[in-house]
Design an enzyme around this catalytic site. Sequence first.
Site: not given
Length: 255
Positions: A141, A154
């Site tokens: 990501s 995250y």
Amino acid sequence: MTSTHEQSPKTAVVTGASTGIGEATARMLAHRGWTVYAVARRADRLEALAEGTGNIVAVPADITEDDDVARLLATATQGGGIDTLVNIAGGARGVDHIADAKTADWEWMYRVNVLGTMKVTRAFLPMLRAHGEGTILNLTSTAGLAGYEGGAGYNAAKFAERGMTQALRLEEVGNNIRVIEVLPGLVHTEEFSLNRLGDRSAAEKVYAGVEKPLTADDVAEVVVHSVALPHHVNLDEIVIRPVAQAANHKIIRSS
């Protein structure tokens, strides 16, 4: 599996295949003639994905559980093995600042994004080495490129997965294993933001006003292109964002 000649060059394991980018990738590879072992925890969604395709094998499994990973490996081995591993399973939970961090959320994100990817990769490395032209693609990501407020858990998981991917490329190049990293930005999928925020209206606000966020199919197209290239061509890392997102923190939204 001892030689390239004994193995179809178009056989993949795709994790996270019950929804979103993983589902789109499995479907797209199968449409292009690949045999796909589709892996996720939800058996009903995998069976629906596999129905009528003829070349998707549903393998319900939790990639964080050793016994499930061993069963996945056994299933793929019995089917003749694979040459491509696509690690897409992952996710985010919460948007708390570190001062309010929930330990359970952080542990879940690390377990799924990092340890799950490691466990599946570790299990299939001997097979991919033996093949002679193995490929591993890890979906990370843009959260692994730069931190942002409310993203620390995250960010930490994706920074770790990215570091693992870079190390893997160095470790396995001598075995002719191609290691690819795809780093998506804002992708409007069915469940990612919903799972992260726990509320559908809050999840929809993530994409509000963005004229054309990426879709699961957009990212799957990049994934499939990357693994389908001739093996000597390695797209080491690919950052993919919608045009409206110039950086994690810079998104153009209509008024």
